[in-house]
Design an enzyme around this catalytic site. Structure first.
Site, PDB file in Angstrom:
ATOM      1  N   LYS A   1       0.802  -1.243  -0.039  1.00 49.15           N
ATOM      2  CA  LYS A   1       0.007  -0.066   0.108  1.00 49.15           C
ATOM      3  C   LYS A   1       0.988   1.409   0.039  1.00 49.15           C
ATOM      4  O   LYS A   1       0.557   2.141  -0.904  1.00 49.15           O
ATOM      5  CB  LYS A   1      -0.842   0.010   1.439  1.00 49.15           C
ATOM      6  CG  LYS A   1      -2.053   0.920   1.336  1.00 49.15           C
ATOM      7  CD  LYS A   1      -2.788   1.021   2.556  1.00 49.15           C
ATOM      8  CE  LYS A   1      -4.226  -0.013   2.335  1.00 49.15           C
ATOM      9  NZ  LYS A   1      -5.118   0.252   3.293  1.00 49.15           N
TER      10      LYS A   1
ATOM     11  N   PHE B   1     -15.450  12.690  10.741  1.00 48.25           N
ATOM     12  CA  PHE B   1     -17.175  12.720  10.578  1.00 48.25           C
ATOM     13  C   PHE B   1     -16.980  12.472   8.922  1.00 48.25           C
ATOM     14  O   PHE B   1     -18.037  12.705   8.281  1.00 48.25           O
ATOM     15  CB  PHE B   1     -17.578  13.751  10.994  1.00 48.25           C
ATOM     16  CG  PHE B   1     -17.895  13.647  12.538  1.00 48.25           C
ATOM     17  CD1 PHE B   1     -18.782  13.131  13.217  1.00 48.25           C
ATOM     18  CD2 PHE B   1     -16.877  14.522  13.032  1.00 48.25           C
ATOM     19  CE1 PHE B   1     -19.157  13.120  14.643  1.00 48.25           C
ATOM     20  CE2 PHE B   1     -16.932  14.552  14.702  1.00 48.25           C
ATOM     21  CZ  PHE B   1     -18.090  14.038  15.245  1.00 48.25           C
TER      22      PHE B   1
ATOM     23  N   PHE C   1     -30.325  12.538   4.397  1.00 48.87           N
ATOM     24  CA  PHE C   1     -30.514  11.183   4.632  1.00 48.87           C
ATOM     25  C   PHE C   1     -31.848  10.537   4.740  1.00 48.87           C
ATOM     26  O   PHE C   1     -32.312   9.955   5.782  1.00 48.87           O
ATOM     27  CB  PHE C   1     -29.582  10.908   6.159  1.00 48.87           C
ATOM     28  CG  PHE C   1     -28.210  10.545   6.044  1.00 48.87           C
ATOM     29  CD1 PHE C   1     -27.736   9.350   6.150  1.00 48.87           C
ATOM     30  CD2 PHE C   1     -27.404  11.462   5.595  1.00 48.87           C
ATOM     31  CE1 PHE C   1     -26.497   9.106   6.060  1.00 48.87           C
ATOM     32  CE2 PHE C   1     -26.245  11.444   5.274  1.00 48.87           C
ATOM     33  CZ  PHE C   1     -25.589  10.155   5.606  1.00 48.87           C
TER      34      PHE C   1
ATOM     35  N   ALA D   1     -34.808   7.253   0.603  1.00 52.46           N
ATOM     36  CA  ALA D   1     -35.288   6.000   0.815  1.00 52.46           C
ATOM     37  C   ALA D   1     -34.610   4.985  -0.147  1.00 52.46           C
ATOM     38  O   ALA D   1     -34.202   5.416  -1.600  1.00 52.46           O
ATOM     39  CB  ALA D   1     -36.933   5.698   0.528  1.00 52.46           C
TER      40      ALA D   1
ATOM     41  N   GLY E   1     -25.450   0.935   4.404  1.00 51.49           N
ATOM     42  CA  GLY E   1     -24.358   0.062   4.289  1.00 51.49           C
ATOM     43  C   GLY E   1     -23.070   0.701   4.584  1.00 51.49           C
ATOM     44  O   GLY E   1     -23.043   2.140   5.126  1.00 51.49           O
TER      45      GLY E   1
ATOM     46  N   CYS F   1     -19.007   2.031   7.918  1.00 44.05           N
ATOM     47  CA  CYS F   1     -19.172   2.768   9.244  1.00 44.05           C
ATOM     48  C   CYS F   1     -20.396   2.582   9.931  1.00 44.05           C
ATOM     49  O   CYS F   1     -20.424   2.151  11.031  1.00 44.05           O
ATOM     50  CB  CYS F   1     -18.854   4.302   9.306  1.00 44.05           C
ATOM     51  SG  CYS F   1     -17.142   4.399   8.963  1.00 44.05           S
TER      52      CYS F   1
END
Ligand SMILES: NC(=O)c1ccc[n+]([C@@H]2O[C@H](COP(=O)([O-])OP(=O)(O)OC[C@H]3O[C@@H](n4cnc5c(N)ncnc54)[C@H](O)[C@@H]3O)[C@@H](O)[C@H]2O)c1
Length: 437
Positions: free
Chosen positions: A35, A156, A256, A259, A264, A267
């Site tokens: 990586k 966040f 948010f 619908a 998923g 987090c």
């Protein structure tokens, strides 16, 4: 000033790229050598809008990538951004963070500087006080708050907006004691993220803020999904109009409320399970959180039931899944609802064909040759008995009667209402839309 970031995943690579692109000397550290070598050449290990550009700029300026943890020596700030996955029972797995903190402590032991260690990884309340602090003090033989700073700094950022969120988050949360280290950290963030509110609190509250934040988001998602399911039983109702209207109420807000097949991603599910597990352990029955999770699980089952209602036994039927990433504009499939759906369908011996503009490689890493990977939407639909639009990728907008003409049965389940306004020669079901009459 020199900053170290330990763990070059979504959070750490974004943070180190943004820091260095702003001219701050930064060292990004990951134990994964492969990586590190990719990143050092300017190739991010995942797709994220503007990340490649930011990383290249950072590498030209002040970013060093290494697998040597000893590079944290002489750093003013050490951000820890390693993963905190969930165990099988939903409990948080702190093994990565414990390992890192042990090593960091041993390096601080020999360090003349008094660094500030910031924990960005999501950890359950009490982890800093009961796990991280004792490990650091034991291994460094030094005192937190006196010889080094220790601050909770939950993250966040949203994948697909990670760079933007790192440059201008909605809030900076700093948890810890009000020491000179806290003052220095506050000053740093007021320059790094100007005009962003900074909430200074204690460790436990900072840790809980992250879980409160994510569980509120999942609650909104399960709420709108439940309303969407009710709408499906009311002819001609439209969940998007409902979401738009209630979203204009400032007490609710418009985010948010989209619908779909459920939440998923790496987090939301993991943090929900960790919080539910944590609540149980402290003797609080998380009634609402359990219901939010239950609704989320049922969303997948609802899709399968709808398929069975139309197609009968699904064995040997060809089902097309459009979109496997956990949301658009990312290639991340960790805890993606599509992946969970595919796993359930495989148990029913369904022939699965998938298409995703970015996430095929990561999907292949999970399913190998057990499913078919189409190169285009039209290929994916060829001979299919049912197409399910799981993720709203912009290119799905152009689906029309021509794209579906070679389907074996023209049956579409549109979890994102992408095709709601089109007149299709197909049996069409959309989450949150009552049947047209
Ligand atoms: N991904 C997100 O959108 C997001 C958003 C907010 C918060 N978080 C939280 O941030 C944390 C990191 O999440 P992520 O998605 O970036 O994780 P990730 O799994 O993508 O990356 C973690 C990285 O840490 C590295 N690592 C593990 N052990 C190490 C060690 N001992 N030394 C050096 N490197 C080590 C891994 O190799 C990996 O590259 C988690 O706690 C997560 O819950 C993630």
């Amino acid at each position: 000033m020199k900053i170290a970031v330990i763990g070059l995943g979504f959070v750490g690579l974004t943070l180190s790229s943004v820091l260095a692109s702003k001219g701050i000397t930064t060292v990004g550290i990951d134990l994964d050598k492969e990586k590190c070598s990719k990143i050092a050449k300017g190739t991010p290990t995942f797709f994220e809008l503007d990340l490649k550009k930011t990383l290249k700029k950072a590498l030209k300026k002040n970013l060093l990538i290494t697998d040597k943890l000893s590079s944290i020596n002489n750093c003013d700030f050490i951000f820890i951004t390693v993963g905190t996955p969930q165990k099988k029972n939903g409990e948080i797995d702190l093994s990565f963070i414990k390992t890192v903190v042990r090593s960091v402590g041993k390096i601080i032991l020999k360090n003349k500087k008094k660094p500030i260690v910031l924990i960005k990884s999501t950890v359950t309340p009490g982890t800093m006080k009961n796990v991280i602090l004792p490990i650091l003090e034991k291994n460094s033989k030094k005192k937190a708050g006196k010889d080094f700073g220790l601050i909770s700094n939950p993250e966040f950022l949203q994948e697909s907006k990670a760079i933007q969120d790192t440059i201008k988050p909605h809030v900076v949360v700093l948890g810890g004691y009000k020491t000179k280290f806290m003052k220095k950290t506050e000053k740093f963030f007021s320059r790094f993220n100007p005009n962003v509110p900074i909430i200074i609190t204690n460790h436990q509250t900072a840790e809980m803020i992250k879980y409160a934040n994510n569980s509120f988001l999942t609650t909104k998602i399960s709420f709108i999904n439940q309303i969407a399911n009710i709408c499906q039983a009311i002819p001609n109702t439209n969940i998007d109009d409902i979401a738009a209207a209630i979203g204009l109420d400032p007490r609710i807000g418009n985010m948010f409320l989209n619908a779909g097949p459920g939440y998923g991603g790496s987090c939301l599910s993991k943090d929900m399970n960790a919080l539910i597990n944590f609540s149980d352990n402290v003797g609080i029955n998380p009634t609402l959180l359990n219901a939010v999770e239950k609704i989320n699980q049922e969303q997948i089952q609802n899709i399968i039931s709808l398929m069975e209602k139309t197609l009968g036994n699904l064995m040997n039927k060809q089902i097309t899944i459009l979109g496997t990433a956990f949301k658009p504009n990312t290639d991340d499939v960790r805890d993606s609802v599509s992946i969970a759906l595919i796993k359930k369908l495989m148990k029913k011996k369904v022939k699965i064909v998938v298409y995703d503009p970015k996430a095929i490689k990561n999907t292949k890493n999970i399913f190998g040759e057990k499913i078919v990977y189409a190169k285009s939407v039209t290929d994916a639909l060829d001979k299919s008995h049912c197409a399910i639009i799981m993720v709203y990728w912009k290119q799905f907008d152009s689906l029309n009667n021509n794209s579906i003409k070679y389907m074996n049965k023209k049956f579409i389940i549109d979890c994102r209402r992408v095709l709601a306004k089109k007149v299709l020669d197909a049996e069409y079901h959309a989450i949150g839309l009552g049947q047209k009459i």
